[in-house]
Design a protein around this motif. Structure first.
Motif, mmCIF file in Angstrom:
data_model
loop_
_atom_site.group_PDB
_atom_site.id
_atom_site.type_symbol
_atom_site.label_atom_id
_atom_site.label_comp_id
_atom_site.label_asym_id
_atom_site.label_seq_id
_atom_site.Cartn_x
_atom_site.Cartn_y
_atom_site.Cartn_z
ATOM 1 N N LYS A 23 0.814 -1.219 0.000
ATOM 2 C CA LYS A 23 0.000 0.000 0.000
ATOM 3 C C LYS A 23 0.846 1.267 0.000
ATOM 4 C CE LYS A 23 -4.453 -1.277 2.077
ATOM 5 N NZ LYS A 23 -5.304 -0.425 1.219
ATOM 6 N N VAL A 24 2.006 1.210 0.669
ATOM 7 C CA VAL A 24 2.823 2.429 0.788
ATOM 8 C C VAL A 24 4.077 2.383 -0.090
ATOM 9 C CG1 VAL A 24 1.986 2.895 3.114
ATOM 10 C CG2 VAL A 24 4.062 1.537 2.813
ATOM 11 N N GLY A 25 4.259 1.292 -0.826
ATOM 12 C CA GLY A 25 5.350 1.224 -1.793
ATOM 13 C C GLY A 25 6.706 0.860 -1.239
ATOM 14 N N ASP A 42 10.609 8.641 6.830
ATOM 15 C CA ASP A 42 10.654 10.092 6.667
ATOM 16 C C ASP A 42 9.223 10.636 6.662
ATOM 17 O OD1 ASP A 42 9.581 9.551 4.157
ATOM 18 O OD2 ASP A 42 11.505 9.731 3.124
ATOM 19 N N SER A 43 9.090 11.939 6.552
ATOM 20 C CA SER A 43 7.774 12.579 6.654
ATOM 21 C C SER A 43 6.826 12.115 5.548
ATOM 22 C CB SER A 43 7.923 14.101 6.616
ATOM 23 O OG SER A 43 8.595 14.508 5.428
ATOM 24 N N SER A 44 7.372 11.886 4.355
ATOM 25 C CA SER A 44 6.546 11.432 3.243
ATOM 26 C C SER A 44 5.976 10.045 3.534
ATOM 27 C CB SER A 44 7.383 11.396 1.956
ATOM 28 O OG SER A 44 6.636 10.834 0.896
ATOM 29 N N MET A 45 6.826 9.174 4.075
ATOM 30 C CA MET A 45 6.375 7.822 4.392
ATOM 31 C C MET A 45 5.374 7.836 5.544
ATOM 32 S SD MET A 45 6.225 4.640 3.869
ATOM 33 C CE MET A 45 7.326 4.701 2.450
ATOM 34 N N LYS A 48 2.038 8.509 4.097
ATOM 35 C CA LYS A 48 1.528 7.321 3.396
ATOM 36 C C LYS A 48 1.015 6.282 4.384
ATOM 37 C CE LYS A 48 4.502 7.723 -0.698
ATOM 38 N NZ LYS A 48 5.593 7.076 -1.484
ATOM 39 N N LEU A 49 1.754 6.084 5.468
ATOM 40 C CA LEU A 49 1.347 5.106 6.474
ATOM 41 C C LEU A 49 0.051 5.530 7.157
ATOM 42 C CD1 LEU A 49 4.830 4.336 8.100
ATOM 43 C CD2 LEU A 49 3.418 2.716 6.810
ATOM 44 N N SER A 50 -0.042 6.814 7.490
ATOM 45 C CA SER A 50 -1.252 7.295 8.171
ATOM 46 C C SER A 50 -2.467 7.167 7.267
ATOM 47 C CB SER A 50 -1.080 8.744 8.630
ATOM 48 O OG SER A 50 -0.990 9.629 7.527
ATOM 49 N N THR A 51 -2.293 7.438 5.953
ATOM 50 C CA THR A 51 -3.392 7.306 4.995
ATOM 51 C C THR A 51 -3.802 5.849 4.840
ATOM 52 O OG1 THR A 51 -2.658 9.266 3.772
ATOM 53 C CG2 THR A 51 -4.128 7.738 2.626
ATOM 54 N N LEU A 53 -3.492 3.438 6.892
ATOM 55 C CA LEU A 53 -4.019 2.850 8.121
ATOM 56 C C LEU A 53 -5.179 3.649 8.713
ATOM 57 C CD1 LEU A 53 -0.586 1.892 9.725
ATOM 58 C CD2 LEU A 53 -2.233 0.361 8.625
ATOM 59 N N SER A 54 -5.566 4.733 8.015
ATOM 60 C CA SER A 54 -6.705 5.568 8.449
ATOM 61 C C SER A 54 -6.510 6.118 9.858
ATOM 62 C CB SER A 54 -8.018 4.771 8.359
ATOM 63 O OG SER A 54 -8.259 4.361 7.035
ATOM 64 N N VAL A 55 -5.301 6.575 10.158
ATOM 65 C CA VAL A 55 -5.022 7.235 11.427
ATOM 66 C C VAL A 55 -4.308 8.548 11.132
ATOM 67 C CG1 VAL A 55 -4.847 5.074 12.728
ATOM 68 C CG2 VAL A 55 -2.774 6.080 11.739
ATOM 69 N N LYS A 56 -4.332 9.452 12.088
ATOM 70 C CA LYS A 56 -3.589 10.687 11.928
ATOM 71 C C LYS A 56 -2.127 10.456 12.267
ATOM 72 C CE LYS A 56 -7.518 13.725 12.914
ATOM 73 N NZ LYS A 56 -8.053 14.820 13.763
ATOM 74 N N VAL A 57 -1.246 11.283 11.686
ATOM 75 C CA VAL A 57 0.187 11.143 11.935
ATOM 76 C C VAL A 57 0.495 11.225 13.424
ATOM 77 C CG1 VAL A 57 2.464 12.189 11.576
ATOM 78 C CG2 VAL A 57 0.871 11.995 9.665
ATOM 79 N N GLU A 58 -0.254 12.088 14.138
ATOM 80 C CA GLU A 58 -0.005 12.258 15.576
ATOM 81 C C GLU A 58 -0.199 10.953 16.350
ATOM 82 O OE1 GLU A 58 -3.265 14.861 14.664
ATOM 83 O OE2 GLU A 58 -1.656 14.465 13.225
ATOM 84 N N TYR A 59 -1.024 10.078 15.803
ATOM 85 C CA TYR A 59 -1.300 8.812 16.489
ATOM 86 C C TYR A 59 -0.012 8.049 16.770
ATOM 87 C CZ TYR A 59 -2.478 3.883 16.997
ATOM 88 O OH TYR A 59 -2.540 2.584 17.437
ATOM 89 N N PHE A 60 0.906 8.074 15.830
ATOM 90 C CA PHE A 60 2.142 7.302 15.971
ATOM 91 C C PHE A 60 3.037 7.804 17.097
ATOM 92 C CE2 PHE A 60 1.314 6.814 11.270
ATOM 93 C CZ PHE A 60 0.933 5.484 11.339
ATOM 94 N N PHE A 61 2.811 9.029 17.530
ATOM 95 C CA PHE A 61 3.704 9.630 18.532
ATOM 96 C C PHE A 61 2.996 9.998 19.829
ATOM 97 C CE2 PHE A 61 5.222 10.598 14.259
ATOM 98 C CZ PHE A 61 6.483 10.024 14.299
ATOM 99 N N ARG A 62 1.724 9.609 19.937
ATOM 100 C CA ARG A 62 0.984 9.905 21.154
ATOM 101 C C ARG A 62 1.557 9.122 22.324
ATOM 102 N NH1 ARG A 62 -4.695 8.974 19.769
ATOM 103 N NH2 ARG A 62 -4.627 6.965 20.816
#
Length: 349
Positions: A23-25, A42-45, A48-51, A53-62
């Motif tokens: 999904k993210v290449g 990196d920020s681009s990846m 892609k991961l957040s899209t 997995l249908s989560v916001k980027v902040e989720y990964f760092f909460r």
């Protein structure tokens, strides 16, 4: 931290390492290294991961406010594939984390601690003794012998956090019980009929309150089942409804009991036998009738309505009203956009 959250989000989405990589290449090896914190995207990846997995980027760092670990989870009834268990665990962990995060903003704990009365019997010698144990617990909780219209509310009111999860994950999933930070947690399927949900809730409560009180010769699952039936339909209540002795019980009577006490019709039959209202021959006749008419899977008549946990939402708006959180935080906790949360708050279309 990032790796753990990525793995949880991937499993919650029901994706394998390979599927997410596609999904993210990137390769599944790269995803594996992300999850093991051996490689930093990196920020681009990240986008892609957040899209994917249908989560916001902040989720990964909460930040986690509590150590979440469901290694000791007890699943009721049948075995399930590991993929289903991973999916259930991931979805549950996210709900639990939000709940504990929300509770942490209150100056004082918003729920009571789960404490059992010292007046309860220290041991249960026979299965039949569980009925008396239930009577004492119901008395301690000021429930008497009356029907319990909202079982989730009763459990939450005594310090047991209740969550529901989409049944489409696995049809074999009934419920589970665990403890996190010594706080008891019960999870049920959201889509089962209410009588099945309630039996699961009472069954898991049985595990909690009977722990350490049973002799080795009593099967814990059978004890929890006996507890569940007695908790939903106490001896005095069923004797009041049906009388002390019956030669037979009409199906319509069982349906009325179901909708008054929130226990299945077959569950009421079992309670009638356990309490001596019907003899074994009558019990067997009714059981065979249910089996022949294929009522063991779906009982006749209108289904008992499902229960839905509502304390989390109440706590969100309680915290909002007292300025413990802001509107954006409330929206995040509810998994909504700020505008949708605003409309919900204002009860507008």
């Amino acid at each position: 931290m990032f790796g753990e959250r990525l793995e949880r989000a991937r499993k919650a989405a029901g994706l394998s390492l390979r599927a997410l990589g596609e999904k993210v290449g990137v390769s599944q090896t790269a995803i594996s290294k992300f999850e093991k914190n051996q490689l930093v995207p990196d920020s681009s990846m990240l986008l892609k991961l957040s899209t994917a997995l249908s989560v916001k980027v902040e989720y990964f760092f909460r930040q986690q406010s509590i150590g979440l670990n469901l290694d000791t989870v007890e699943y009721r009834k049948r075995e399930m594939p590991k993929k289903s268990i991973d999916l259930i665990n991931a979805k549950i962990l996210d709900q639990i984390e939000k709940r504990f995060e929300l509770e942490s903003v209150f100056p004082n704990p918003p729920l009571p601690e789960f404490i059992l009365s010292s007046k309860l019997p220290e041991s249960v010698v026979r299965l039949e003794d569980i009925d008396g144990f239930v009577n004492k617990l119901r008395a301690d909780w000021e429930l008497g012998s009356a029907p319990i219209p909202d079982l989730i509310d009763v459990l939450e009111g005594h310090g047991i956090r209740v969550f529901s999860i989409d049944d489409s994950i696995d049809s074999k999933f009934d419920g589970l019980a665990t403890k996190i930070d010594n706080k008891p947690i019960i999870v049920i399927s959201a889509d089962w009929p209410g009588d099945r949900q309630r039996f699961t809730l009472a069954h898991e409560l049985g595990h909690l309150v009977l722990k350490g009180r049973l002799p080795k010769e009593i099967d814990e699952e059978k004890a929890a089942d006996r507890f569940a039936g007695a908790f939903l339909l106490p001896t005095h209540a069923i004797q009041h409804e049906l009388g002390n002795h019956r030669n037979f019980i009409e199906i319509r009577e069982l349906s009325l009991l179901k909708h008054e006490f929130g226990i299945s019709m077959l569950g009421a039959v079992i309670r009638a036998y356990q309490t001596g209202i019907i003899e074994k021959k009558t019990y067997s006749t009714l059981w065979e009738m249910f089996k022949h008419k294929k009522w063991l899977k779906e009982e006749p008549g209108e289904q008992y309505p499902s229960e839905k946990p509502h304390v989390f939402e109440q706590l969100v708006f309680h915290a909002l009203a007292e300025d413990f959180i802001g509107e954006s935080k409330g929206a995040q906790l509810m998994g909504m956009s700020v505008i949708d949360f605003y409309h919900m708050r204002m009860m507008s279309a």
